[in-house]
Design a protein around this motif. Structure first.
Motif, mmCIF file in Angstrom:
data_model
loop_
_atom_site.group_PDB
_atom_site.id
_atom_site.type_symbol
_atom_site.label_atom_id
_atom_site.label_comp_id
_atom_site.label_asym_id
_atom_site.label_seq_id
_atom_site.Cartn_x
_atom_site.Cartn_y
_atom_site.Cartn_z
ATOM 1 N N THR A 77 -56.119 -45.715 34.137
ATOM 2 C CA THR A 77 -54.983 -44.907 34.599
ATOM 3 C C THR A 77 -54.359 -45.546 35.827
ATOM 4 O O THR A 77 -53.130 -45.644 35.944
ATOM 5 C CB THR A 77 -55.429 -43.475 34.915
ATOM 6 O OG1 THR A 77 -56.082 -42.918 33.773
ATOM 7 C CG2 THR A 77 -54.229 -42.603 35.265
ATOM 8 N N TRP A 83 -50.368 -41.071 42.152
ATOM 9 C CA TRP A 83 -49.751 -39.802 41.748
ATOM 10 C C TRP A 83 -48.675 -39.386 42.747
ATOM 11 O O TRP A 83 -47.603 -38.920 42.378
ATOM 12 C CB TRP A 83 -50.804 -38.710 41.655
ATOM 13 C CG TRP A 83 -51.646 -38.754 40.415
ATOM 14 C CD1 TRP A 83 -51.364 -39.372 39.242
ATOM 15 C CD2 TRP A 83 -52.931 -38.134 40.242
ATOM 16 N NE1 TRP A 83 -52.382 -39.187 38.343
ATOM 17 C CE2 TRP A 83 -53.347 -38.434 38.915
ATOM 18 C CE3 TRP A 83 -53.757 -37.366 41.043
ATOM 19 C CZ2 TRP A 83 -54.563 -37.966 38.405
ATOM 20 C CZ3 TRP A 83 -54.965 -36.913 40.542
ATOM 21 C CH2 TRP A 83 -55.365 -37.210 39.236
ATOM 22 N N LEU A 127 -50.488 -46.985 36.018
ATOM 23 C CA LEU A 127 -49.555 -46.446 37.012
ATOM 24 C C LEU A 127 -49.102 -47.523 37.988
ATOM 25 O O LEU A 127 -47.977 -47.473 38.502
ATOM 26 C CB LEU A 127 -50.209 -45.290 37.776
ATOM 27 C CG LEU A 127 -50.529 -44.036 36.951
ATOM 28 C CD1 LEU A 127 -51.187 -42.976 37.815
ATOM 29 C CD2 LEU A 127 -49.265 -43.468 36.305
ATOM 30 N N TYR A 180 -51.894 -39.693 26.795
ATOM 31 C CA TYR A 180 -50.469 -39.504 26.517
ATOM 32 C C TYR A 180 -49.697 -40.819 26.623
ATOM 33 O O TYR A 180 -48.829 -41.127 25.784
ATOM 34 C CB TYR A 180 -49.887 -38.477 27.488
ATOM 35 C CG TYR A 180 -48.444 -38.145 27.227
ATOM 36 C CD1 TYR A 180 -48.083 -37.242 26.214
ATOM 37 C CD2 TYR A 180 -47.432 -38.740 27.967
ATOM 38 C CE1 TYR A 180 -46.751 -36.952 25.966
ATOM 39 C CE2 TYR A 180 -46.099 -38.453 27.736
ATOM 40 C CZ TYR A 180 -45.765 -37.562 26.726
ATOM 41 O OH TYR A 180 -44.441 -37.271 26.483
ATOM 42 N N PHE A 181 -50.009 -41.621 27.663
ATOM 43 C CA PHE A 181 -49.191 -42.803 27.933
ATOM 44 C C PHE A 181 -49.735 -44.086 27.317
ATOM 45 O O PHE A 181 -49.041 -45.105 27.314
ATOM 46 C CB PHE A 181 -49.036 -42.997 29.449
ATOM 47 C CG PHE A 181 -48.145 -41.970 30.091
ATOM 48 C CD1 PHE A 181 -46.785 -41.958 29.836
ATOM 49 C CD2 PHE A 181 -48.672 -41.008 30.947
ATOM 50 C CE1 PHE A 181 -45.960 -41.008 30.432
ATOM 51 C CE2 PHE A 181 -47.862 -40.064 31.542
ATOM 52 C CZ PHE A 181 -46.497 -40.056 31.279
ATOM 53 N N ARG A 240 -56.083 -37.002 30.414
ATOM 54 C CA ARG A 240 -54.885 -36.444 29.747
ATOM 55 C C ARG A 240 -53.710 -37.409 29.874
ATOM 56 O O ARG A 240 -52.962 -37.638 28.916
ATOM 57 C CB ARG A 240 -54.536 -35.088 30.358
ATOM 58 C CG ARG A 240 -55.383 -33.938 29.833
ATOM 59 C CD ARG A 240 -55.118 -32.673 30.622
ATOM 60 N NE ARG A 240 -53.729 -32.245 30.549
ATOM 61 C CZ ARG A 240 -53.245 -31.406 29.637
ATOM 62 N NH1 ARG A 240 -54.035 -30.920 28.705
ATOM 63 N NH2 ARG A 240 -51.980 -31.052 29.653
ATOM 64 N N GLN A 241 -53.517 -37.958 31.050
ATOM 65 C CA GLN A 241 -52.410 -38.884 31.259
ATOM 66 C C GLN A 241 -52.618 -40.170 30.466
ATOM 67 O O GLN A 241 -51.678 -40.712 29.875
ATOM 68 C CB GLN A 241 -52.267 -39.182 32.747
ATOM 69 C CG GLN A 241 -51.840 -37.977 33.565
ATOM 70 C CD GLN A 241 -51.853 -38.239 35.056
ATOM 71 O OE1 GLN A 241 -51.827 -39.373 35.503
ATOM 72 N NE2 GLN A 241 -51.905 -37.172 35.845
ATOM 73 N N ALA A 288 -56.891 -37.509 34.725
ATOM 74 C CA ALA A 288 -56.590 -38.898 34.375
ATOM 75 C C ALA A 288 -56.666 -39.113 32.867
ATOM 76 O O ALA A 288 -55.838 -39.835 32.294
ATOM 77 C CB ALA A 288 -57.557 -39.837 35.091
ATOM 78 N N ILE A 340 -43.728 -45.244 33.913
ATOM 79 C CA ILE A 340 -44.745 -44.230 33.631
ATOM 80 C C ILE A 340 -45.154 -43.512 34.908
ATOM 81 O O ILE A 340 -45.325 -42.286 34.926
ATOM 82 C CB ILE A 340 -45.966 -44.882 32.953
ATOM 83 C CG1 ILE A 340 -45.574 -45.376 31.547
ATOM 84 C CG2 ILE A 340 -47.138 -43.915 32.878
ATOM 85 C CD1 ILE A 340 -46.675 -46.111 30.816
ATOM 86 N N GLN A 399 -43.404 -34.959 36.769
ATOM 87 C CA GLN A 399 -44.128 -33.788 36.279
ATOM 88 C C GLN A 399 -44.853 -33.080 37.414
ATOM 89 O O GLN A 399 -44.753 -31.866 37.582
ATOM 90 C CB GLN A 399 -45.133 -34.218 35.218
ATOM 91 C CG GLN A 399 -46.110 -33.120 34.781
ATOM 92 C CD GLN A 399 -45.441 -32.002 34.022
ATOM 93 O OE1 GLN A 399 -44.675 -32.277 33.101
ATOM 94 N NE2 GLN A 399 -45.704 -30.762 34.389
ATOM 95 N N TYR A 400 -45.612 -33.825 38.194
ATOM 96 C CA TYR A 400 -46.420 -33.236 39.271
ATOM 97 C C TYR A 400 -45.829 -33.610 40.621
ATOM 98 O O TYR A 400 -45.758 -34.782 40.980
ATOM 99 C CB TYR A 400 -47.866 -33.720 39.176
ATOM 100 C CG TYR A 400 -48.559 -33.282 37.914
ATOM 101 C CD1 TYR A 400 -48.762 -31.929 37.641
ATOM 102 C CD2 TYR A 400 -48.999 -34.220 36.975
ATOM 103 C CE1 TYR A 400 -49.381 -31.528 36.475
ATOM 104 C CE2 TYR A 400 -49.633 -33.817 35.810
ATOM 105 C CZ TYR A 400 -49.812 -32.468 35.566
ATOM 106 O OH TYR A 400 -50.423 -32.066 34.417
ATOM 107 N N VAL A 409 -44.953 -39.420 35.626
ATOM 108 C CA VAL A 409 -46.026 -38.562 36.136
ATOM 109 C C VAL A 409 -45.569 -37.847 37.403
ATOM 110 O O VAL A 409 -45.812 -36.646 37.589
ATOM 111 C CB VAL A 409 -47.298 -39.395 36.406
ATOM 112 C CG1 VAL A 409 -48.358 -38.555 37.113
ATOM 113 C CG2 VAL A 409 -47.855 -39.943 35.102
#
Length: 739
Positions: A221, A261, A225, A120-121, A116-117, A114, A231, A238-239, A235
């Motif tokens: 986070t 997620w 989201l 970044y965002f 890292r995300q 969480a 955003i 990516q995942y 995510v």
């Protein structure tokens, strides 16, 4: 059941179950897996739920699953996110994946992923840099308490901090804390209203200083989201494949993050064991694991019950403990089947008092070491950290090196150091200390001195830091009582010298030695020989476990302790605390019917054996309807909308707005008040775009309000009545009540 070979004996692998070199292809990854582990490894499509008993190789199954998918070309390494709960577990998973040739897969804790995300965002979602994470949460809580004129001692401060953490991971705002705490049956260290006040002040203090805490990392986070679909989609792009270890320990907040997620996809594999749920006090719940097939009717269910860790004798005791369990977790228990060679029967030992029990454990450990068992492969496990002192002393007296895991050594604990300083001062100035005027002997002198540090005759209610502090001070009182019996003529000076000598003996640095740990700290570890000590009523289950749910968690805690042992297992208890004391204690009720000479309730085996249940489509009457997405169109010009912000407004940015400016300002004022009350940034209530959309459409009922993007079901339940009241020109009920 045919026994599979032990994983560490598979050809081509090291003794820790890892390949000496990366496997040559995907099929080689499957070599040596038992049938159920192989099913986990190859079930790469759709939701998968793995119920994995202790010692059944769940980490092995997970890592081989990911590696098989990568080497078979089914999974792209960068699209896989594996999450667990500790940095140690995540590091172990990354190491195994590298050895299996699956480099590039992300294996992280929930918080790490969480963060890292969020980093970044954040500039895109909020602007500027992410606020720094507070280094000392306890210090901020202390300042918040002081600002509320709530006086907390050191132990209460830790307790209140823990309550705030629990509230945040269960998504409970300050205003709802008292009701949520009562509903959860929590034993708060202070009045619930006081804690809620400190909680609210703490959140305000963080905002004023532009700092966040670790729980905020998950909350923020989740907020981003939920509110920024663009955003969330980035995510999800990516995942695309998720694996969750120790799924029985997820909190409601972590579950919400996982759902965001995933989105509407079902590429998810979860692994857990409801019988190892021992952290409910932190907000963890096994309900998400147990309800997995309710949420995902088509999921594949795999049960791992082949135990490669423990001997049949240890496994038999572990199964017996769960056979007597009650509750929802017990209904899903797994019956383990040992795959190891036979070992000695568990040894049950009763001692007259605690010192004798500690000396007995040290004596048996010395015998094991002499017979070839390394000291590092031996552990003494106890219910509370305060029990460590007597075992530290017994091992030190026996010349056996030890290491204390998950806690400070007894004489290094803050409360013990403070108590030692107070006793040293009383010994130096005792004749002039009015505190000791009524103390007639050494134990009463010690009680008088330690009463200034938080000791009292009766233990405090509940668990946690306050109780742990009291237990440490009570251990010093017991030491004084034992010392006075052995040396009736001794005074405070001699006792202080004795304590200093003991501290010196126990402070010797060790590299490899016997592990001393609480049962909670032992989770995820294993040893050749384990000594479970103090297994008596009042300690196991602990005296403050009153409800059936609390008692059952104590049973699961003992189960975790038993399943840490590979071959040698000792279970002991003492009849009294001190030599010569009244022997009124009895062995733990959990051992009834299991230890020799005891009787217990007649129970039938109801544990689940190994197996695989394929997911099936539910009947049409209960089958979830697929979500049909219609193109979003501007309500002014009719053009199709693709930008997330325009979709939230339901119009093009450059199309004219018919917003009610006065309504918009009232909504902004209301949002600011709600954000301050909940201790969250304004956008976590509603974003500006959502408020604009509300002010433009002026909904008249919940149905119209729910159509506005950004007004999710949870926010509709929490804020819907207020928003509709404001739109109708009325004052929300909460504000009206305040007036």
């Amino acid at each position: 059941m045919t026994a599979a070979p032990h994983p560490t004996l598979f050809s081509g692998e090291h003794g820790d179950g890892q390949f000496a070199a990366p496997p040559r292809d995907a099929d080689a990854v499957l070599d040596g897996l038992d049938p159920e582990q192989r099913e986990v490894a190859t079930a790469l499509h759709g939701p998968v739920c793995v119920l994995a008993g202790a010692g059944t190789g769940k980490t092995r199954a997970l890592t081989h699953r990911i590696a098989y998918g990568v080497l078979a070309g089914i999974l792209q390494p960068g699209s896989v996110l594996a999450v667990t709960f500790t940095n140690r577990a995540a590091g172990e998973m990354r190491g195994r994946l590298r050895q299996l040739g699956a480099q590039g897969v992300q294996a992280r804790t929930f918080h790490s992923a969480a963060l890292r995300q969020l980093q970044y965002f954040w500039p895109k979602a909020v602007g500027g840099e992410l606020p720094r994470i507070a280094e000392r949460k306890v210090q901020l809580v202390a300042e918040a308490a002081a600002g509320c004129r709530v006086r907390l001692d050191r132990s209460e401060l830790r307790e209140v901090t823990g309550e705030i953490e629990w509230a945040k991971v269960t998504q409970t705002v300050p205003a709802d804390y008292a009701a949520a705490s009562a509903k959860a049956g929590r034993q708060s260290p202070r009045d619930s209203a006081e804690i809620a006040q400190v909680y609210s002040a703490y959140e305000s203090l963080k905002r004023d200083r532009s700092v966040i805490d670790f729980e905020d990392v998950l909350l923020l986070t989740v907020g981003i989201l939920q509110d920024r679909h663009d955003i969330a989609e980035a995510v999800r792009a990516q995942y695309q494949h998720f694996v969750v270890d120790e799924y029985q320990d997820v909190s409601p907040l972590q579950q919400r993050l996982l759902e965001l997620w995933l989105g509407e996809r079902d590429s998810l594999c979860v692994v857990g064991d409801a019988s190892q749920t021992i952290y409910s006090f932190t907000g963890a719940t096994p309900d998400h694991l147990l309800d997995f097939r309710v949420r995902h009717p088509g999921a594949t269910l795999v049960k791992l019950v082949r135990d490669y860790r423990s001997s049949p004798q240890v496994v038999h005791l572990a199964n017996g403990l769960l056979l007597q369990a009650r509750g929802r977790a017990a209904d899903h228990r797994l019956e383990l089947v040992s795959q190891r060679e036979a070992g000695p029967e568990p040894a049950y030992r009763e001692y007259p008092d605690e010192p004798a029990e500690a000396e007995g454990a040290a004596r048996r450990i010395r015998e094991l070491i002499a017979s070839g068992t390394p000291a590092g492969e031996i552990a003494i496990l106890f219910r509370t950290n305060s029990q460590s002192q007597i075992y530290e002393q017994a091992l030190a007296d026996a010349g056996i090196a030890y290491q204390l895991r998950g806690a400070e050594r007894f004489f290094e604990r803050t409360e013990v150091r403070e108590a030692g300083a107070a006793l040293r001062g009383a010994a130096r100035f005792g004749g002039n200390d009015a505190l000791l005027d009524d103390a007639v002997d050494l134990p009463s002198q010690v009680r008088a001195v330690l009463s200034t540090k938080g000791w009292q005759p009766a233990p405090p209610a509940g668990s946690g830091a306050v109780r742990e502090r009291w237990e440490s001070l009570a251990a010093l009182v017991r030491l004084a009582e034992d010392f006075a019996r052995a040396r009736p003529e001794a005074g405070l000076g001699e006792l202080v010298a004795e304590l200093d000598e003991r501290a010196s003996a126990q402070h010797a640095p060790t590299v490899d030695g016997v592990t001393l740990a609480s049962l909670h700290a032992a989770k995820g570890l294993e040893w050749d020989a384990v000594f479970l000590v103090g297994v008596a009523e009042g300690m196991m289950p602990i005296s403050y476990a009153k409800t059936e749910a609390q008692v059952e968690e104590e049973r699961r805690l003992l189960y975790v302790g038993v399943t840490r042992a590979r071959r040698h297992l000792g279970v002991s208890w003492s009849l009294s605390r001190s030599p010569g004391g009244r022997g009124g204690r009895r062995p733990s009720r959990f051992l009834d019917g299991l230890r020799p000479g005891s009787t217990g309730p007649a129970v039938q085996s109801a544990g689940g054996g190994a197996g695989i249940e394929r997911g099936t489509s539910p009947p049409s009457s209960v089958r979830p309807r697929p979500t049909v997405r219609t193109p979003a169109r501007c309500r002014v010009c009719g053009r199709s909308l693709t930008d997330a912000g325009e979709m939230k407004l339901m119009r093009c940015e450059d199309c004219p707005s018919d917003m009610d400016e006065g309504l918009y300002e009232r909504l902004r004022d209301w949002r600011a008040a709600q954000a301050q009350l909940s201790g969250q940034p304004d956008f976590c209530v509603f974003t500006d775009k959502t408020l604009i959309a509300i002010a433009e459409s002026v909904p008249e009922d919940e149905r119209e309000l729910s159509r506005i993007p950004g007004v999710l079901a949870r926010k509709l339940r929490r804020y819907g009545a207020d928003v509709l009241a404001i739109c109708a020109g009325q004052i929300p009920e909460a504000e009206s009540a305040d007036d």
